[in-house]
Design an enzyme around this catalytic site. Structure first.
Site, short mmCIF file in Angstrom:
data_model
loop_
_atom_site.label_atom_id
_atom_site.label_comp_id
_atom_site.label_asym_id
_atom_site.label_seq_id
_atom_site.Cartn_x
_atom_site.Cartn_y
_atom_site.Cartn_z
N HIS A 63 0.85 -1.19 0.00
CA HIS A 63 0.00 0.00 0.00
C HIS A 63 0.89 1.23 0.00
O HIS A 63 1.94 1.22 0.64
CB HIS A 63 -0.91 0.00 1.24
CG HIS A 63 -2.07 0.92 1.10
ND1 HIS A 63 -1.97 2.26 1.36
CD2 HIS A 63 -3.34 0.70 0.67
CE1 HIS A 63 -3.13 2.83 1.12
NE2 HIS A 63 -3.98 1.91 0.69
N ASP A 76 -7.94 -5.24 0.01
CA ASP A 76 -8.48 -6.04 -1.09
C ASP A 76 -8.11 -7.51 -1.00
O ASP A 76 -8.62 -8.33 -1.76
CB ASP A 76 -7.99 -5.48 -2.43
CG ASP A 76 -8.64 -4.14 -2.72
OD1 ASP A 76 -9.83 -4.00 -2.39
OD2 ASP A 76 -7.97 -3.25 -3.24
N1 CMC Z 1 4.20 -7.56 -4.91
C1 CMC Z 1 5.54 -7.55 -5.05
N2 CMC Z 1 6.32 -6.47 -4.85
C2 CMC Z 1 5.71 -5.33 -4.51
C3 CMC Z 1 4.29 -5.25 -4.34
C4 CMC Z 1 3.54 -6.43 -4.55
N3 CMC Z 1 2.22 -6.41 -4.41
N4 CMC Z 1 3.95 -3.99 -4.00
C5 CMC Z 1 5.10 -3.29 -3.95
N5 CMC Z 1 6.15 -4.09 -4.26
C6 CMC Z 1 7.60 -3.72 -4.25
C7 CMC Z 1 7.93 -2.88 -5.47
O1 CMC Z 1 8.39 -3.70 -6.54
C8 CMC Z 1 9.04 -2.01 -4.91
O2 CMC Z 1 10.20 -2.79 -4.81
P1 CMC Z 1 11.68 -2.10 -5.00
O3 CMC Z 1 11.80 -1.11 -3.89
O4 CMC Z 1 12.63 -3.23 -4.91
O5 CMC Z 1 11.64 -1.45 -6.36
C9 CMC Z 1 8.59 -1.72 -3.49
O6 CMC Z 1 7.78 -2.85 -3.12
C10 CMC Z 1 7.78 -0.43 -3.33
O7 CMC Z 1 6.68 -0.50 -4.26
P2 CMC Z 1 6.09 0.75 -5.03
O8 CMC Z 1 5.43 0.28 -6.28
O9 CMC Z 1 7.14 1.81 -5.16
O10 CMC Z 1 5.02 1.25 -3.98
P3 CMC Z 1 3.81 2.21 -4.30
O11 CMC Z 1 3.50 2.89 -3.04
O12 CMC Z 1 4.11 3.05 -5.50
O13 CMC Z 1 2.64 1.19 -4.72
C11 CMC Z 1 0.79 -0.27 -4.64
C12 CMC Z 1 1.60 0.79 -3.89
C13 CMC Z 1 -0.49 -0.56 -3.85
C14 CMC Z 1 0.36 0.28 -6.02
C15 CMC Z 1 1.64 -1.56 -4.79
O14 CMC Z 1 2.00 -2.06 -3.51
C16 CMC Z 1 0.93 -2.64 -5.60
O15 CMC Z 1 1.02 -2.63 -6.85
N6 CMC Z 1 0.21 -3.60 -4.93
C17 CMC Z 1 -0.57 -4.60 -5.63
C18 CMC Z 1 -1.90 -3.98 -6.06
C19 CMC Z 1 -2.87 -3.80 -4.91
O16 CMC Z 1 -3.06 -4.69 -4.08
N7 CMC Z 1 -3.51 -2.62 -4.87
C20 CMC Z 1 -4.54 -2.30 -3.88
C21 CMC Z 1 -4.14 -1.23 -2.93
S1 CMC Z 1 -5.24 -1.13 -1.51
C22 CMC Z 1 -6.75 -0.62 -2.14
C23 CMC Z 1 -6.77 0.82 -2.41
O17 CMC Z 1 -6.97 1.61 -1.46
O18 CMC Z 1 -6.61 1.19 -3.57
#
Ligand code: CMC
Length: 428
Positions: A307, A364
């Protein structure tokens, strides 16, 4: 002494004031930066460090796993309140008295029908249309039936009418998008049922057969809607605020929020989680999928994990996880998907990759399993999220209008070509 931030630019020093919220959250106020420094802006892709507004609606502490609507802990609201009570709280700042709640409910109930002409819109969509696409279009289409209500700067009474119409009609539009996909006859709302039960009736009853909503299911739905009701400046709420900041009408702003929610990185994750669990169940190798999620050359991510704001357990996930166990037990459902979800959760929580990045199950991860248990089709999961999030979007929009916020218009750092002369097509 009050804090001040200082920056040095081109040999000059500039002072920037600090703003502090009621929960001691601090920010550097850069609103005068560009004018004061002769053109410097800040760059923050994805707004990871940028506060877009001051807001009094929802407080969230991602490190401590706290979520409160208007000061009330989510745990208490999910346990004790009804969804319409929470909607009232978000939109009108305070919990309603019994009389206020009755008036609110009566008003919502009196607007549950949608215009008969809208039925034809539904019929024009193909059966395979994703219900989120249909819902976003239908909400925007509502604006065409109420041209007198398009100006967002009308008095509170006129605004309330639009707000109540939206809350009343969204379940009807949502259920009809499902009925349309099934090519089943549309069911009209039944105003003697409460908000959630009425939605279930429109989803599952047939003209030939009544649907008696199970109280366990109605209760679970109420909890889920409350848990989704607001989440401060997330992608869809920010979208609603930015669209509304151009003084586009409320229907158009909410429709834009629904579109933003659809994406699998936001609300669409609940559908993606179930699809992922189905794939893993078919394959049977949980470890392989965890390894895929960790592999930087593989685009696969564990859906329902991570998240932007929570770097601790998502408090909503905690509540849903418990609700999920309760619902499955009460309905006597033994879902192998839940076993896979639990195994996946356990492996991920113990894995160094997930621990180092503070990746916990989010809201989710478990909501899809409950929706599945209560018979909601997978493609409708994100629609369920939208039903819950509607009061939050409305509250965010209203706050933006009442605070007379300027049109949202970010800057950029241009990285394209510098000036060059047009070349005739024959010479390219
Ligand atoms: N699986 C594997 N690796 C992950 C995941 C995941 N679900 N989420 C983040 N990471 C890794 C990402 O690759 C990165 O690694 P590194 O630092 O080595 O490059 C690190 O964790 C930080 O991730 P980020 O993408 O920079 O984090 P963000 O804050 O931009 O993204 C997120 C947040 C929710 C988009 C992401 O965690 C994600 O894609 N999760 C899966 C989709 C999901 O479950 N979304 C629902 C969110 S909750 C409902 C809502 O309120 O929307």
């Amino acid at each position: 002494m009050s804090e001040i931030a200082k920056i040095e630019l081109g040999g000059n020093s500039y002072e920037l004031p600090i703003v502090e919220g009621t929960e001691q959250e601090k920010g550097i106020d850069i609103s005068k930066l560009r004018g004061g420094t002769g053109g410097y802006i800040t760059l923050d892709p994805g707004f990871k460090n940028t506060g877009s507004t001051k807001s009094a609606i929802t407080f969230l502490d991602g490190e401590k796993g706290i979520l409160r609507y208007r000061g009330y802990p989510i745990e208490q609201l999910a346990d004790k309140a009804s969804f319409l009570e929470v909607a009232y709280l978000l939109i009108y700042n305070e919990l309603p008295t019994q009389e206020e709640l009755d008036t609110f409910k009566n008003s919502i109930t009196s607007h549950t029908l949608v215009h008969e002409d809208m039925k034809q819109f539904f019929e024009a969509y193909p059966a395979k249309a994703h219900p989120m696409g249909v819902l976003a279009s239908m909400v925007c289409s509502l604006s065409t039936f109420y041209p007198e209500s398009l100006d967002p700067n009308r008095d509170q009474e006129a605004r309330n009418l639009t707000i109540h119409r939206l809350i009343a009609k969204l379940p009807t539009l949502a259920a009809w998008s499902y009925k349309n996909a099934m090519r089943h006859p549309f069911m009209y709302p039944k105003n003697d049922l409460d908000y959630g039960a009425n939605f279930l009736h429109m989803m599952y009853a047939m003209p030939t057969e009544d649907y008696e909503p199970d109280p366990v299911i109605v209760n679970a739905l109420n909890t889920l809607l409350i848990l989704h009701a607001d989440h401060e400046q997330n992608c869809s709420a920010s979208t609603v605020r930015i669209v509304g900041s151009s003084h586009a009408n409320l229907y158009a702003s909410i429709s834009a929020g629904i579109s933003a929610l659809w994406g699998p990185l936001h609300g669409g994750a609940n559908q993606a989680v179930i699809e992922m669990l189905e794939q893993i169940a078919e394959d049977g190798d949980v470890d392989k999928w965890v390894a895929k999620a960790k592999d930087k050359n593989d685009p696969f991510r564990l859906m329902g994990f991570g998240h932007r704001v929570y770097k601790n357990f998502d408090p909503r996930a905690r509540i849903i996880k418990k609700a999920c166990d309760d619902v499955l037990a009460k309905l006597g459902i033994d879902d192998p998907m839940l076993d896979i979800a639990k195994k996946l959760e356990q492996i991920a929580l113990e894995d160094e990759y997930f621990k180092a990045r503070n990746l916990y199950p989010n809201v989710d991860f478990y909501s899809g399993i409950i929706y599945k248990a209560i018979g909601i089709p997978t493609e409708m999961f994100t629609v369920m999220f939208a039903l819950g999030r509607l009061p939050g979007w409305i509250a965010q929009w209203q706050e933006m209008i009442d605070n007379k916020e300027p049109i949202g218009r970010p800057r950029q750092i241009y990285t394209g070509e510098t000036e060059r002369d047009y070349v005739n097509i024959a010479n390219r």
